[in-house]
Design a protein around this motif. Structure first.
Motif, PDB file in Angstrom:
ATOM      1  N   ARG A   1       0.851  -1.193   0.000  1.00 52.13           N
ATOM      2  CA  ARG A   1       0.000   0.000   0.000  1.00 52.13           C
ATOM      3  C   ARG A   1       0.885   1.240   0.000  1.00 52.13           C
ATOM      4  O   ARG A   1       2.031   1.207   0.447  1.00 52.13           O
ATOM      5  CB  ARG A   1      -0.939   0.022   1.210  1.00 52.13           C
ATOM      6  N   THR A   2       0.321   2.331  -0.512  1.00 50.38           N
ATOM      7  CA  THR A   2       1.002   3.624  -0.513  1.00 50.38           C
ATOM      8  C   THR A   2       0.359   4.510   0.538  1.00 50.38           C
ATOM      9  O   THR A   2      -0.869   4.584   0.624  1.00 50.38           O
ATOM     10  CB  THR A   2       0.907   4.284  -1.899  1.00 50.38           C
TER      11      THR A   2
ATOM     12  N   VAL B   1       1.900   3.903  10.397  1.00 52.02           N
ATOM     13  CA  VAL B   1       1.809   2.478  10.063  1.00 52.02           C
ATOM     14  C   VAL B   1       1.246   1.742  11.273  1.00 52.02           C
ATOM     15  O   VAL B   1       0.447   0.814  11.147  1.00 52.02           O
ATOM     16  CB  VAL B   1       3.193   1.919   9.683  1.00 52.02           C
ATOM     17  N   TYR B   2       1.667   2.179  12.461  1.00 52.00           N
ATOM     18  CA  TYR B   2       1.053   1.759  13.722  1.00 52.00           C
ATOM     19  C   TYR B   2       1.419   2.783  14.794  1.00 52.00           C
ATOM     20  O   TYR B   2       2.305   3.627  14.588  1.00 52.00           O
ATOM     21  CB  TYR B   2       1.485   0.340  14.137  1.00 52.00           C
ATOM     22  N   ARG B   3       0.721   2.713  15.929  1.00 49.04           N
ATOM     23  CA  ARG B   3       0.940   3.646  17.031  1.00 49.04           C
ATOM     24  C   ARG B   3       1.358   2.887  18.294  1.00 49.04           C
ATOM     25  O   ARG B   3       1.085   1.687  18.424  1.00 49.04           O
ATOM     26  CB  ARG B   3      -0.334   4.444  17.333  1.00 49.04           C
ATOM     27  N   ILE B   4       1.983   3.616  19.193  1.00 49.50           N
ATOM     28  CA  ILE B   4       2.322   3.038  20.500  1.00 49.50           C
ATOM     29  C   ILE B   4       1.069   2.436  21.129  1.00 49.50           C
ATOM     30  O   ILE B   4       0.006   3.068  21.148  1.00 49.50           O
ATOM     31  CB  ILE B   4       2.894   4.117  21.441  1.00 49.50           C
TER      32      ILE B   4
ATOM     33  N   HIS C   1       6.584  -5.369   8.548  1.00 47.32           N
ATOM     34  CA  HIS C   1       6.505  -4.360   7.499  1.00 47.32           C
ATOM     35  C   HIS C   1       7.866  -4.156   6.839  1.00 47.32           C
ATOM     36  O   HIS C   1       8.913  -4.377   7.464  1.00 47.32           O
ATOM     37  CB  HIS C   1       6.027  -3.024   8.079  1.00 47.32           C
ATOM     38  N   ALA C   2       7.826  -3.693   5.614  1.00 51.96           N
ATOM     39  CA  ALA C   2       9.041  -3.315   4.886  1.00 51.96           C
ATOM     40  C   ALA C   2       8.762  -2.028   4.124  1.00 51.96           C
ATOM     41  O   ALA C   2       7.649  -1.797   3.644  1.00 51.96           O
ATOM     42  CB  ALA C   2       9.473  -4.410   3.920  1.00 51.96           C
ATOM     43  N   VAL C   3       9.774  -1.181   4.016  1.00 51.78           N
ATOM     44  CA  VAL C   3       9.676   0.050   3.230  1.00 51.78           C
ATOM     45  C   VAL C   3      10.170  -0.250   1.823  1.00 51.78           C
ATOM     46  O   VAL C   3      11.309  -0.685   1.632  1.00 51.78           O
ATOM     47  CB  VAL C   3      10.508   1.183   3.860  1.00 51.78           C
ATOM     48  N   VAL C   4       9.316  -0.025   0.841  1.00 55.82           N
ATOM     49  CA  VAL C   4       9.705  -0.215  -0.554  1.00 55.82           C
ATOM     50  C   VAL C   4      10.256   1.098  -1.117  1.00 55.82           C
ATOM     51  O   VAL C   4      11.332   1.123  -1.718  1.00 55.82           O
ATOM     52  CB  VAL C   4       8.515  -0.712  -1.399  1.00 55.82           C
TER      53      VAL C   4
ATOM     54  N   PRO D   1       5.727  10.714   1.465  1.00 60.10           N
ATOM     55  CA  PRO D   1       4.981   9.587   0.882  1.00 60.10           C
ATOM     56  C   PRO D   1       5.835   8.327   0.881  1.00 60.10           C
ATOM     57  O   PRO D   1       7.044   8.388   0.659  1.00 60.10           O
ATOM     58  CB  PRO D   1       4.683  10.067  -0.551  1.00 60.10           C
ATOM     59  N   ALA D   2       5.197   7.192   1.135  1.00 57.04           N
ATOM     60  CA  ALA D   2       5.959   5.935   1.215  1.00 57.04           C
ATOM     61  C   ALA D   2       5.103   4.782   0.698  1.00 57.04           C
ATOM     62  O   ALA D   2       3.868   4.820   0.769  1.00 57.04           O
ATOM     63  CB  ALA D   2       6.392   5.660   2.653  1.00 57.04           C
ATOM     64  N   ARG D   3       5.792   3.789   0.179  1.00 50.56           N
ATOM     65  CA  ARG D   3       5.116   2.539  -0.204  1.00 50.56           C
ATOM     66  C   ARG D   3       5.588   1.469   0.767  1.00 50.56           C
ATOM     67  O   ARG D   3       6.793   1.232   0.928  1.00 50.56           O
ATOM     68  CB  ARG D   3       5.435   2.155  -1.647  1.00 50.56           C
ATOM     69  N   ILE D   4       4.622   0.820   1.401  1.00 48.67           N
ATOM     70  CA  ILE D   4       4.890  -0.123   2.480  1.00 48.67           C
ATOM     71  C   ILE D   4       4.396  -1.506   2.101  1.00 48.67           C
ATOM     72  O   ILE D   4       3.321  -1.667   1.519  1.00 48.67           O
ATOM     73  CB  ILE D   4       4.173   0.327   3.782  1.00 48.67           C
ATOM     74  N   LEU D   5       5.183  -2.501   2.445  1.00 49.30           N
ATOM     75  CA  LEU D   5       4.786  -3.899   2.285  1.00 49.30           C
ATOM     76  C   LEU D   5       4.498  -4.452   3.680  1.00 49.30           C
ATOM     77  O   LEU D   5       5.305  -4.273   4.589  1.00 49.30           O
ATOM     78  CB  LEU D   5       5.919  -4.689   1.641  1.00 49.30           C
TER      79      LEU D   5
END
Length: 220
Positions: free
Chosen positions: A31-32, A39-42, A50-53, A100-104
């Motif tokens: 997802r972008t 991506v998540y919170r405390i 997760h991985a950063v693409v 902006p980021a694309r995350i796996l």
């Protein structure tokens, strides 16, 4: 360069046995996300590995009220979020997109299914956590060694305290967090405003260019 190429460039992922690499990629969802998206919170329950693409993700904790600690900046090809995957407990920090980021994401169900077939996956995740612990210590030391202007830029670019592009804080609070006098802080804020990165706002600071703040912090 495709998604798989980005991830194989990571030393941890590349060292995994082929069945583990293939299993993680098979269960992954891409997802972008926009700048500043969590991506998540405390305190969140684990929502996968997760991985950063493309782009960057900041892992941020808050050791005291009004204080922000950047534990790590996750860059393209790197994986994160393994600690809560391993122990099943709540997230220990915020994970926030820096631009902006694309995350796996490999969901928890996919990880459990793969681990049932390939139990050595847990050892691989433990090794990822060890690597991140070492990197986190180095990153924390780097941030502490930054000049005051770069530390301020990094703090203002953070994920908490932002409301509609404004960071609610006082100059006294910022001075304590960065570790300078109030007079020095006033000068630092003028420098950032002069570069068009921030602007004065009632009860705080208006963030004009968060990516620019992060770039300034990277330059140190």
């Amino acid at each position: 360069m495709g998604t798989a190429d980005h991830l194989v460039a990571d030393s941890w992922f590349d060292a995994l046995p082929g069945d583990q690499r293939a299993g993680l990629l098979a269960g992954a969802q891409a997802r972008t996300i926009d700048d500043g998206t969590h991506v998540y919170r405390i305190g969140d329950p684990p929502n996968g590995l997760h991985a950063v693409v493309t782009g960057r993700v900041r892992l941020v904790s808050y050791p005291a009220a009004g204080q922000e600690l950047v534990n790590m900046i996750v860059r393209p090809g790197r994986w994160f979020g393994e600690l809560s995957v391993i122990d099943g407990r709540e997230r220990p920090h915020d994970a926030i997109a820096a631009g902006p980021a694309r995350i796996l994401t490999v969901p928890m169900g996919a990880i459990a299914g793969l681990a049932a077939v390939v139990p050595d996956l847990w050892r691989g995740l433990a090794l990822l956590n060890c690597m991140h612990h070492r990197l986190g210590m180095r990153e924390a030391a780097r941030v502490r060694a930054l000049p005051a202007l770069a530390r301020l830029a990094l703090f203002l670019a953070g994920g908490r305290g932002h409301v509609d592009g404004r960071f609610d804080t006082t100059q006294d609070e910022l001075a304590r967090i960065v570790g300078v006098s109030r007079q020095h802080m006033n000068g630092l804020l003028r420098q950032l405003a002069g570069q068009g990165l921030i602007a004065p706002a009632y009860g705080g600071v208006a963030i004009r260019d968060r990516s620019g703040l992060l770039a300034l912090a990277d330059r140190g």
